[in-house]
Design an enzyme around this catalytic site. Structure first.
Site: not given
Ligand code: PXP
Length: 240
Positions: A7, A10, A43, A45, A49, A70, A101, A151, A191
């Protein structure tokens, strides 16, 4: 061995901190793929952001692996996804004030609406995943509305402070995972997974994809993105 979806939200968070053009998530995706990741997750949003519309369309054109989008199950995002046609969409709950999330979708309560969104996106050729807590009722509901994938939210496991709580949460994940697989759905998880807690989750029976963001990008700031992805990739292949 489970596949690793990185992901890269960031990367865009840093760019948006200065409303600048760098760092570019598209450039980050190239490095992430070179380091062996199996997919790119972003993601989009509603408040934009971090990831922007331009990012998702450029990523779709340039990445060599798979794009997992996402998004909230709202009209605006459904329209974007239909145009973008990512390999998969993961429907997530979204609150404006949250940092990330929080918790999974309530499929039981929003069954009718989610069924409509899932079926609409599937007709566009997109695989639809639902981000849910490791809760058996939610998994049954996900199966009833014919999602292809679940997921599992690993947040409670990842945030557990005590060893026995973490073990209990891992068991809950595995039981939920077993039901996902038994229901004929694809099993993903994500997550809060990091370099210390990922190995047991990667070892779960039937697990296909892990989506990991924060820990990889945080490590990348110190050791570089290529190295951070490589280290995670080798960890999730351990014990396999
Ligand atoms: N999966 C989903 C559905 C998420 O919303 C997120 C955070 O955007 C992640 C995975 C990744 O989480 P993390 O950034 O804590 O590794």
């Amino acid at each position: 061995m489970p596949k690793l979806g990185v992901n890269i939200d960031h990367i865009a968070t840093i760019r948006q901190a200065r409303l600048s053009i760098q760092p570019d998530p598209v450039a980050a995706a190239v490095i992430v793929e070179l380091a062996g990741a199996d997919g790119i997750t972003v993601h989009l949003r509603e408040d934009r952001r971090h990831i922007q519309d331009r990012d998702v369309f450029l990523l779709k054109e340039t990445i060599k692996t798979r794009l997992n989008l996402e998004m909230a199950a709202v009209d605006e995002m459904v329209k974007i996804a239909s145009k973008l046609k990512p390999e998969s969409v993961c429907l997530v709950p979204e609150k404006r004030k949250e940092l990330t999330t929080e918790g999974g979708l309530d499929v039981c309560v929003n069954k009718k609406h989610l069924r409509k969104v899932v079926s609409f996106l599937q007709k566009k050729g997109i695989m639809v995943s639902l981000f849910i807590d490791p809760d058996l009722k939610q998994i049954k509901a996900a199966s009833e509305i014919k999602a292809q994938c679940v997921e599992l939210h690993t947040g409670a496991y990842a945030e557990a402070k005590k060893e026995y709580t973490q073990k209990k949460e891992l068991k809950r994940l595995q039981q939920a995972g077993d039901l996902v697989v038994k229901s004929g759905l694809r099993l993903n998880a994500g997550h809060g997974l990091d370099y210390k807690n990922v190995v047991p989750v990667a070892g779960m029976e039937g697990i296909e994809d892990l989506n990991i963001g924060h820990s990889i990008i945080a490590r990348a700031v110190l050791v570089g993105l290529y190295q951070a992805v490589k280290e995670m990739k080798s960890l999730i292949g351990r014990n396999r």
